[in-house]
Motif scaffolding. Structure first.
Motif, PDB file in Angstrom:
ATOM      1  N   ASP A  25       7.776 -24.751   4.508  1.00 17.79           N
ATOM      2  CA  ASP A  25       7.496 -25.483   5.744  1.00 17.79           C
ATOM      3  C   ASP A  25       6.388 -25.010   6.982  1.00 17.79           C
ATOM      4  N   GLU A  26       6.423 -23.670   6.989  1.00 17.31           N
ATOM      5  CA  GLU A  26       5.535 -23.101   8.061  1.00 17.31           C
ATOM      6  C   GLU A  26       4.168 -23.523   7.779  1.00 17.31           C
ATOM      7  N   LEU A  72       2.911 -25.546   5.589  1.00 15.19           N
ATOM      8  CA  LEU A  72       2.628 -27.191   5.555  1.00 15.19           C
ATOM      9  C   LEU A  72       2.361 -27.462   6.940  1.00 15.19           C
ATOM     10  N   ARG A  73       2.888 -26.983   8.011  1.00 16.42           N
ATOM     11  CA  ARG A  73       2.716 -27.484   9.436  1.00 16.42           C
ATOM     12  C   ARG A  73       1.482 -26.684   9.832  1.00 16.42           C
ATOM     13  N   LYS A  82      -2.274 -28.624   8.101  1.00 14.72           N
ATOM     14  CA  LYS A  82      -2.859 -29.918   8.447  1.00 14.72           C
ATOM     15  C   LYS A  82      -4.003 -29.753   9.222  1.00 14.72           C
ATOM     16  N   LYS A 130       9.139 -31.633  -0.345  1.00 22.43           N
ATOM     17  CA  LYS A 130       8.396 -31.117   0.754  1.00 22.43           C
ATOM     18  C   LYS A 130       7.151 -31.586   1.340  1.00 22.43           C
ATOM     19  N   SER A 142       6.285 -34.761   0.761  1.00 23.31           N
ATOM     20  CA  SER A 142       6.710 -36.055   1.353  1.00 23.31           C
ATOM     21  C   SER A 142       7.426 -35.989   2.714  1.00 23.31           C
ATOM     22  N   GLU A 143       8.287 -35.026   2.903  1.00 21.03           N
ATOM     23  CA  GLU A 143       8.957 -34.791   4.118  1.00 21.03           C
ATOM     24  C   GLU A 143       7.985 -34.302   5.152  1.00 21.03           C
ATOM     25  N   HIS A 144       6.647 -33.654   4.908  1.00 19.60           N
ATOM     26  CA  HIS A 144       5.991 -33.443   6.071  1.00 19.60           C
ATOM     27  C   HIS A 144       4.860 -34.472   5.972  1.00 19.60           C
ATOM     28  N   ALA A 155       2.608 -34.748   3.828  1.00 19.08           N
ATOM     29  CA  ALA A 155       1.363 -34.136   3.737  1.00 19.08           C
ATOM     30  C   ALA A 155       0.585 -34.369   2.422  1.00 19.08           C
TER      31      ALA A 155
END
Length: 321
Positions: free
Chosen positions: A147-148, A150-151, A154, A174, A176-178, A180
């Motif tokens: 998660d860290e 993927l954030r 970007k 993951k 899809s959730e972000h 990304a």
């Protein structure tokens, strides 16, 4: 396009005076990054669509560890991007309590201050550890979560998620959730999983092993568009050089890995054989590879593409700032 013309087109103007001690020091916070920043899944697919024109990008295996910089570490990713345009191959793994973190090995000893199996640790336990650099020295850095990362990624680069012990559905989830899909791809090991990934989320690009003409023909039968993949042809150039053309005719780009061959020669050849070393990397591109995956992205990127390097003309989403 002949081999000689392709090499000349891509690399002939570049003669970088290399030496064995290329600095690995952290760059100032204001150092521009070589950003790969497609704004949509369509732009990501367009970036890797084969056009016959140079693609000045390397793929950083595990992010490109070095002295002071551990593998699968955000600080290392940032450092790589100060030197070259690079997508980042990373290694997600599951923690005991169901989180996804980045770590290559199943065990902790080689790259962290911990011991035992990563899958037996909670995220809180893993965050107490510190990462080791490529020489085994302990750094201040922690194991990051997916998660860290993927954030962080970007607007900076494109992530390439390997599988390890993380189910395909979890990796797809993951991304899809972000939201990304424009900057995160997946390594998918077999055609059944390629079709499953595309069925779950048709916007996700994949790096797929396609080491032969027979595999090219087989891929045609699974119903996944070639525009959704970059073809990894192997860790050594294929003996059948027509494989490059076969993939290119489908509109896809190709990748070759050098971590198991040329990269291992780099530091002892770069001082006295820099020109011949450069020619050996150039020859991989000249045969038809579009991207080199390397353990040494900063060194190889600079060897092949600069410095100085400017934002490539006609390559949407690539910029230095």
């Amino acid at each position: 396009m002949t081999l000689e013309f392709r090499v000349l087109l891509v690399l002939a103007p570049i003669l970088l005076p290399l030496r064995s001690g290329i600095s690995q020091d952290a760059a100032p916070a204001t150092t521009p990054l070589h950003r790969i920043a497609p704004q949509s899944p369509a732009e990501l697919r367009e970036l890797f669509r084969y056009t016959g024109t140079p693609l000045p990008i390397v793929s950083a295996h595990r992010g490109g560890a070095g002295p002071g910089y551990p593998e699968n570490c955000i600080a290392t990713f940032e450092h790589t991007l100060t030197q070259t345009f690079s997508i980042l191959e990373i290694d997600p793994r599951m923690t005991k309590d169901g989180h996804v973190v980045l770590h290559h090995d199943a065990t902790l000893e080689r790259t962290t201050t911990g011991s035992g199996r990563l899958a037996d640790k909670t995220l809180a336990e893993l965050k107490q550890l510190r990462l080791k650099d490529s020489e085994g020295n302990v750094t201040e850095f922690q194991i990051p979560t997916l998660d860290e990362v993927l954030r962080w990624a970007k607007g900076k680069t494109v992530l390439v998620l390997d599988q390890k012990d993380v189910p395909l559905e979890t990796r797809v989830g993951k991304i899809s959730e972000h939201g990304a899909e424009a900057y995160a791809m997946m390594i998918v090991g077999n055609f059944k999983d390629v079709a499953a990934c595309h069925r779950i989320n048709g916007d996700i690009m994949m790096e797929v092993m396609i080491p032969s003409r027979a595999k090219v023909e087989a891929f045609d039968g699974i119903g996944v568009p070639w525009q959704n993949v970059i073809a990894f042809l192997g860790h050594v150039p294929p003996t059948d050089e027509s494989l490059y053309e076969a993939v290119h005719k489908k509109g896809a780009s190709t990748m070759i890995g050098t971590s198991r061959n040329l990269d291992r020669q780099f530091h002892w050849r770069v001082r006295d054989e820099a020109d011949s070393l450069r020619r050996d990397y150039q020859a991989i591109l000249g045969r038809g590879a579009d991207v080199i995956e390397t353990d040494l992205p900063r060194d190889v990127g600079r060897l092949l593409y600069g410095p100085p390097l400017t934002s490539p003309q006609g390559r949407r989403g690539l910029r230095i700032e």
